[in-house]
Enzyme design. Structure first.
Site, PDB file in Angstrom:
ATOM      1  N   PHE A   1      56.933  45.860  41.378  1.00 29.90           N
ATOM      2  CA  PHE A   1      58.251  45.512  41.464  1.00 29.90           C
ATOM      3  C   PHE A   1      59.171  45.765  40.181  1.00 29.90           C
ATOM      4  CE2 PHE A   1      61.849  42.675  42.164  1.00 29.90           C
ATOM      5  CZ  PHE A   1      62.270  42.609  43.228  1.00 29.90           C
TER       6      PHE A   1
ATOM      7  N   LYS B   1      33.678  41.183  32.992  1.00 32.12           N
ATOM      8  CA  LYS B   1      34.367  40.745  33.931  1.00 32.12           C
ATOM      9  C   LYS B   1      33.708  39.658  34.645  1.00 32.12           C
ATOM     10  CE  LYS B   1      38.146  42.344  35.995  1.00 32.12           C
ATOM     11  NZ  LYS B   1      39.450  42.698  35.204  1.00 32.12           N
TER      12      LYS B   1
ATOM     13  N   GLY C   1      53.810  44.216  43.957  1.00 27.00           N
ATOM     14  CA  GLY C   1      53.452  43.070  43.296  1.00 27.00           C
ATOM     15  C   GLY C   1      54.136  42.983  42.087  1.00 27.00           C
TER      16      GLY C   1
ATOM     17  N   ASP D   1      55.017  48.293  50.914  1.00 29.66           N
ATOM     18  CA  ASP D   1      54.281  47.082  50.605  1.00 29.66           C
ATOM     19  C   ASP D   1      53.909  46.218  51.786  1.00 29.66           C
ATOM     20  OD1 ASP D   1      53.692  45.229  47.981  1.00 29.66           O
ATOM     21  OD2 ASP D   1      54.271  43.886  49.475  1.00 29.66           O
TER      22      ASP D   1
END
Length: 368
Positions: A184, A78, A180, A201
């Site tokens: 969604f 990462k 998001g 949200d």
């Protein structure tokens, strides 16, 4: 801060700085048993270097488990860039970051994550080939939220099959936290098949857009404010926003039979998976459920093939169901079952490769 103590489980940590562009970044490589490390790069205004280091180490380890569970030939890594993504981005910053990635000579592949976009990495791609998740015009697969959302739906089907003996989602109530790109799409899919969704949200515009779409769909939708989502009477809680939301406080509020969503690191600590188990709330480990995006970006290096991505993403159902059965058989949490599954896979593959270097030729072709 004892840096070496913090990174004792990791192979390598690289601190990156370019004063001219303002770049301050950290790359963490956790484990390359399965292949070169793969993980996104997030950009956040961390309070200090220690907070950034702790975050990147945690996320890199999670990617090792996610790659192993998804059965892709990559290890865990990462990157984080310290800065405000709304103020501090520039093409020069991402080109500088690309140079640091290239210096690792293929040990680390990266792409978009929280606070970054595929277009940001178009600039990094000018400096290195080791970029994934690019726009389609640059050889990428495009929107990775599509397979991620598919993986969540497959996870929900596995949960329903295990708990109620049917994959039918239309008769269930889902409490969805976060709308998001992934949340969604999951909510829209559930509404299309006639399910009931309760959503929250931080953006009123997004909830209004979903409400507008719901008017023409057979399902029903309700909006609740913020933390009220935890106390919703539903069948499945679907976290698709921030991590750490399953904790001592929220667990006591949950009125669901299962937790299955796209958010990373949903459990504040692993022990919260055990608490869910003791409360008979089925937990679908997030690093398995949300692997669709990883599957897509890793597949880019074999050459674009959306059908292959979708087939592999649908296999999330089988992996989850196996973990649920193992958890039931051995009477321990699904977190323990998932971790055991991953660790056994790593042990079996270790004899093929224990520490990735570019000289160990990959099965794919680097773009260019």
């Amino acid at each position: 801060m004892l840096t070496f103590e913090l990174m004792k489980e990791h192979e390598q940590v690289v601190f990156c700085q370019d004063p001219h562009s303002g770049l301050k970044a950290i790359i963490a490589i956790h484990n390359t048993t399965l292949g070169p490390a793969l993980g996104g790069c997030r950009m956040l205004p961390y309070k200090n270097e220690e907070e950034a280091l702790v975050d990147v180490l945690r996320l890199a380890k999670g990617m090792t488990y996610k790659c192993a569970a998804a059965d892709v030939d990559f290890g865990g890594g990462k990157a984080v860039i310290i800065g405000d993504p709304l103020k501090d981005k520039s093409p020069e910053l991402f080109r500088a970051f690309g140079q640091f990635v290239h210096s690792l000579n293929g040990r680390f592949y990266t792409g978009t994550d929280m606070g970054t976009t595929p277009d940001d990495f178009v600039h990094a791609y000018k400096e290195t080939d080791y970029i994934v998740g690019l726009p389609e015009a640059y050889g990428g697969h495009g929107d990775s939220s599509i397979p991620t959302a598919l993986g969540v739906v497959q996870g929900l089907k596995a949960v329903c099959q295990f708990l109620w003996g049917t994959e039918d989602l239309s008769q269930r109530i889902f409490a969805i936290q976060g709308l998001g790109k992934v949340g969604f799409k999951v909510a829209e899919h559930l509404l299309k098949i006639g399910a009931q969704v309760v959503v929250t949200d931080i953006s009123e515009e997004v909830t209004a857009l979903l409400r507008e779409k719901a008017q023409d769909l057979p399902g029903t939708m309700e909006v609740v404010a913020g933390d009220d989502i935890y106390a919703v009477q539903a069948d499945i809680f679907v976290p698709c926003a921030i991590g750490g939301i399953i904790n001592d406080t929220t667990i006591e509020q949950l009125k669901v039979k299962a937790v299955c969503g796209a958010a990373n690191n949903q459990l504040l600590e692993d022990r919260h998976g055990q608490i869910l188990h003791e409360k008979s709330i089925l937990y679908a480990p997030d690093y398995i459920v949300n692997a669709g995006g990883l599957i897509q970006v890793s597949d880019e290096l074999y050459g674009p093939n959306k059908e292959r991505v979708m087939q592999k993403t649908k296999a999330i159902y089988d992996t989850l169901f196996q973990i649920f059965k193992n958890s039931e058989k051995k009477a321990f949490s699904t977190v323990s079952a998932a971790n055991q599954f991953v660790e056994e896979r790593l042990q079996k593959r270790a004899r093929f490769n224990s520490f990735y270097t570019h000289q160990q030729r990959p099965k794919w072709k680097v773009r260019r």
